[in-house]
Design a protein around this motif. Structure first.
Motif, PDB file in Angstrom:
ATOM      1  N   ASN A  69     -12.282  38.743  -9.024  1.00 44.76           N
ATOM      2  CA  ASN A  69     -10.823  38.820  -8.966  1.00 44.76           C
ATOM      3  C   ASN A  69     -10.243  37.411  -8.823  1.00 44.76           C
ATOM      4  N   ALA A  70      -8.962  37.267  -9.092  1.00 43.69           N
ATOM      5  CA  ALA A  70      -8.299  35.963  -9.040  1.00 43.69           C
ATOM      6  C   ALA A  70      -8.435  35.301  -7.667  1.00 43.69           C
ATOM      7  N   ASP A  71      -8.510  36.112  -6.605  1.00 44.19           N
ATOM      8  CA  ASP A  71      -8.629  35.544  -5.249  1.00 44.19           C
ATOM      9  C   ASP A  71     -10.069  35.206  -4.874  1.00 44.19           C
ATOM     10  N   GLY A  72     -11.000  35.393  -5.818  1.00 45.06           N
ATOM     11  CA  GLY A  72     -12.399  35.083  -5.576  1.00 45.06           C
ATOM     12  C   GLY A  72     -13.220  36.250  -5.051  1.00 45.06           C
ATOM     13  N   SER A  73     -12.562  37.347  -4.711  1.00 44.63           N
ATOM     14  CA  SER A  73     -13.306  38.516  -4.245  1.00 44.63           C
ATOM     15  C   SER A  73     -14.014  39.171  -5.429  1.00 44.63           C
ATOM     16  N   LEU A  74     -14.984  40.004  -5.119  1.00 41.60           N
ATOM     17  CA  LEU A  74     -15.752  40.658  -6.167  1.00 41.60           C
ATOM     18  C   LEU A  74     -14.866  41.558  -7.022  1.00 41.60           C
TER      19      LEU A  74
END
Length: 162
Positions: free
Chosen positions: A80-85
């Motif tokens: 995801n854009a926030d770096g989460s999976l």
């Protein structure tokens, strides 16, 4: 040596490469994107699957120069854009669809291609689609469960072993 430019995970990138440089090598060594794994160098294992212009390809079978100007997505681009999976990555974690993790990038990228073309695949369709990806650790059951979960389908308590 030539400069090869392409868009990788939404960003335009360039690196020097010889004409014989494989896309997998270009991504790993030229761009430092080590999420794309190289397991066999013979197109047998599927650990190196990436998407080129929306199509799943084994990056060990394609020269980097062939991808010049292309849109390439690697497993790093699945987050995801926030770096989460991303959804598929999270499903692999939630359903233990990985063990040693070596095949996981290719499995995630293959799963994404399958779900793009077939949003609600059956267990048999998933197993058939993953035929070009080898996992030596999991026995595939949890990988199939993870893909079913990522597709939004109910995941059966037990999936038949094959």
């Amino acid at each position: 040596m030539a400069t090869i430019t392409m868009t990788v995970n939404g960003s335009e990138v360039s690196a020097e490469a010889e004409g014989r440089t494989l896309l997998s090598q270009y991504l790993r060594e030229g761009l430092g994107m080590t999420g794309t794994h190289v397991g066999c160098d013979t197109s047998q294992c599927g650990a190196c699957v990436v998407h080129v212009n929306g199509q799943a390809v084994k990056s060990c079978t394609m020269f980097a120069a062939e991808a010049a100007g292309a849109e390439v997505t690697t497993v790093e681009g699945m987050a995801n854009a926030d770096g989460s999976l991303g959804v598929i990555q999270q499903a692999f974690q939630d359903h233990h669809g990985l063990q040693c993790g070596f095949c996981t990038p290719g499995m995630v990228m293959s799963a994404a291609a399958l779900l793009k073309d077939n949003p609600k695949p059956t267990e048999a369709e998933i197993r058939d689609y993953l035929e070009g990806n080898i996992c030596r650790c999991t026995g595939y059951q949890n990988i199939v469960r993870a893909i079913m979960a990522a597709s939004g389908q109910e995941v059966p308590g037990a999936i038949a072993a094959e």
